[in-house]
Design an enzyme around this catalytic site. Sequence first.
Site, PDB file in Angstrom:
ATOM      1  N   ASP A 483       4.188  -5.229  16.965  1.00 57.52           N
ATOM      2  CA  ASP A 483       3.727  -4.094  16.173  1.00 57.52           C
ATOM      3  C   ASP A 483       3.660  -2.801  16.965  1.00 57.52           C
ATOM      4  O   ASP A 483       3.526  -1.722  16.401  1.00 57.52           O
ATOM      5  CB  ASP A 483       2.304  -4.369  15.646  1.00 57.52           C
TER       6      ASP A 483
HETATM    7  C1  BGC Z   1      -2.336  -4.250  18.079  1.00 60.02           C
HETATM    8  C2  BGC Z   1      -1.407  -5.318  17.575  1.00 60.02           C
HETATM    9  C3  BGC Z   1      -1.675  -5.588  16.136  1.00 60.02           C
HETATM   10  C4  BGC Z   1      -1.665  -4.300  15.330  1.00 60.02           C
HETATM   11  C5  BGC Z   1      -2.079  -4.629  13.909  1.00 60.02           C
HETATM   12  C6  BGC Z   1      -2.253  -3.023  17.208  1.00 60.02           C
HETATM   13  O1  BGC Z   1      -3.175  -2.074  17.640  1.00 60.02           O
HETATM   14  O2  BGC Z   1      -2.023  -3.946  19.412  1.00 60.02           O
HETATM   15  O3  BGC Z   1      -1.566  -6.508  18.323  1.00 60.02           O
HETATM   16  O4  BGC Z   1      -0.723  -6.468  15.619  1.00 60.02           O
HETATM   17  O5  BGC Z   1      -2.529  -3.341  15.878  1.00 60.02           O
HETATM   18  O6  BGC Z   1      -2.206  -3.611  13.058  1.00 60.02           O
HETATM   19  C1  NOJ Z   2      -1.002  -9.136  16.125  1.00 59.51           C
HETATM   20  C2  NOJ Z   2      -0.447  -9.120  14.752  1.00 59.51           C
HETATM   21  O1  NOJ Z   2      -1.323  -9.782  13.878  1.00 59.51           O
HETATM   22  C3  NOJ Z   2       0.902  -9.749  14.700  1.00 59.51           C
HETATM   23  O2  NOJ Z   2       1.442  -9.632  13.415  1.00 59.51           O
HETATM   24  C4  NOJ Z   2       1.817  -9.122  15.728  1.00 59.51           C
HETATM   25  O3  NOJ Z   2       3.038  -9.772  15.662  1.00 59.51           O
HETATM   26  C5  NOJ Z   2       1.224  -9.198  17.110  1.00 59.51           C
HETATM   27  N1  NOJ Z   2      -0.083  -8.629  17.110  1.00 59.51           N
HETATM   28  C6  NOJ Z   2       2.075  -8.498  18.152  1.00 59.51           C
HETATM   29  O4  NOJ Z   2       2.044  -7.126  18.030  1.00 59.51           O
END
Ligand code: BGC
Ligand code: NOJ
Length: 812
Positions: A483
Amino acid sequence: MQYGYFDDAHKEYVITTPRTPYPWINYLGSQEFFALISNTAGGYAFYKDALLRRLTRYRYNNVPLDNGGRYFYIKDGETLWAPGWKPVKTELDRYECRHGMGYTRIQGEKQGVAADLLCFVPLDYTGEVQKLSLKNTSAETKTLHIFSLLEFCLWNALDDMTNFQRNFNTGEIEIEGSVIYHTTEYRERRNHYAFYAVNAEISGFDTDRECFLGLYNGFDLPDVVKSGQSGNSVADGWSPIASHHLKLSLQPGEEHSYVFILGYAENAPDQKWEVPGVINKRKAHTMIAQFDTEQKVGQAFLKLKDSWDRLLNRFSVQSCDENVNRMVNIWNQYQCMMTFNMARSASYFESGIGRGIGFRDTNQDMLGCMHQIPERARQRILDVAATQFEDGSAYHQYQPLTKRGNDAVGSHFNDDPLWLILAVSAYLKETGDWSILDESVPFDNDERKAASLFEHLKRSFAHVVNHRGQHNLPLIGRADWNDCLNLNCFSTNPDESFQTTTNKQGKTAESVLIAGMFVFIGKEYAAICDHLGKAAEADAVRKQIRDMEQAVIKAGWDGAWFLRAYDNAGQKIGSQECPEGKIFIESQGFCSMAQIGQARNLPQIALDSVKTHLDTPYGIVLLNPAYSRYYLNLGEVSTYPPGYKENAGIFCHNNPWIMIAEAILGRGDLAFEYYQKICPSYLEEISDLHRTEPYVYSQMIAGKDAKRHGEAKNSWLTGTAAWNFVAISQWILGIQPDYAGLRIDPCIPAAWEQFTVRRVFRGSTYTIKVNNPEHVCKGINSFSVDGKSLPGNLAPVFDDDQEHVVEVTLGA
Ligand code: BGC
Ligand code: NOJ
């Protein structure tokens, strides 16, 4: 240092001090009513949706940590204490917290009084039952005052935390005997109320927080508790609470139990009122009667335990490694169920107001519990597919209460569509229920736009085909699995979210991860087409897969590993050429799992590079070297200080992709070494460093560039649970559900002599005995089912309610 121990026989983790390095929690409930409970009885409850139907209030980011829960104050003369230590924090003579499967039992003892608090959500019940038993272990008569306490949330958890100009006026309560009803907003559009009951006559009650606590006090020393007398306050606006006052006299050796119930009930709109202004309590009365005795609670507790035993028994292993046994048989499967139930909504790191059920997340979560709850997974697949758009892309999340998609955390993540195919193929392999593909499923939650689930898969696959860039690799969209790799989001404004801000054109940045996923998951889609007799579609799909492999080999290989991406300017990401972020884990994982460039040994070369550049004593970091500053063209990944989260943290979610790729390659020792590094029960002894629960995975462990290397954060709600279960059960132990049967293909440490798995599969139970006399990692010498030797390694489907024995001998 340890803060407890595993009691595997009871499927419990036993915490022996309330001062754990962080609150160590558990979940109650697995259908509609849920609660979080920490080892000091903190936490909160909700019905279905932690945002929209929050029953009790909880303050994240509070000091002290973990304040608010289901609290019981015991006043014994001048001594005031609580069984779970908090909120009073009086030193206890004895403390123990047992987190088990769907229940938590907290025991505290002080000055000759032993308290035992058992909390659980009975099956098919929309409430939390709390049995509090008190025993006089002293030689004198004890006269005790007991005060219960919980604080109501005004239903919408976000509004409850923000909209004070309204909320301080709306709070309402009704009291009937020993039952306190929370009725805020019931007068208008809500048809639901909550109640807090106890099965005893009370000496008083409080429902107004200020009266109970005193305006300037915390939970630790409420005015009412100090004085030993309830205020009988009736909340009128402000903050409604529920507190019962019980007086108890116990002879030496005598014991008494109370049953408290925090319940939720809904009434039909035309049956809301008994008489105007008096709510209809019939449902509450029924619910209270269900558990008004200790015996009834005991029976429900046994039923709950039995249901968990049955769920977990669908897969169990006996190996020479006790950590493998306890994680596979108990905790990893348990966590998989919790991630299925909660998605990423409510934990001690997820506030319950931010995220609903994520499209990508839930499709992956299902991979870990398909064998436990195939029927529920079927419904989830249909629900999540209904949030897909007609072009195959998807809303990134939906709210469990309404099942409507929304873009609160963005949309157009171009990996999303592929995860749906993976979940459906796992469902088909587990169940053989091909009828799911004929189900009519809306697009964009609009019934008028409905098509078969198969059509949804077709559009998922096509979405990738139709969105490719100049290297013929998939366009990344807003982001892919990572993400935070925001290649289309050039943000200089600290007030905008990387997840929702507008994309750049989105026509250039490409993802090698999506390419790897496309090849790996596309093969499943082709197999599904084969099964349906759609030969032309299957051929076309396989051609697309070959093209994608060629694109990766041509433009996605960096010499010693797979590139990660091309950015908006067409520059390489995750390459030797980059000053930082030269190599990423995700593309090594998926491209190797997909066997891209196998003829040229690319997977092995890539995996060797992972070992050299990304491996640490605590797991595999996401990228290396960490980004030391913010890069406008990369987005959120470079916002994190080096070593944390996506910026070179040990992301436990995709470590198993490397385990799986190693297992495919046959390197069982290495696959298992990676498994052990992040598996929580192996880390129990370093709990003071690791900090989160030793019985569940966390999303992230700080990487080697971080000051706190080895420290975990974000326990419980992470795709880590499902993927690690897939890695250990399907690829290391090698028990793989397949379209036509159960395939057995272990890849284990060479030192292992043998192991046995019992696995329920399509209506039969398979006992799979694997022997390893030559001490290899992988390869099958002989394979038999029920004493009959078979070619290959596929145990057939029997669907006969019987037991079958599969014997496998590994060898070169
Ligand atoms: C985090 C990710 C997460 C995303 C979800 C980010 O701030 O680093 O791990 O999946 O937010 O919205
Ligand atoms: C957490 C999110 O829930 C997941 O969808 C994502 O793939 C990982 N973070 C990596 O960014």
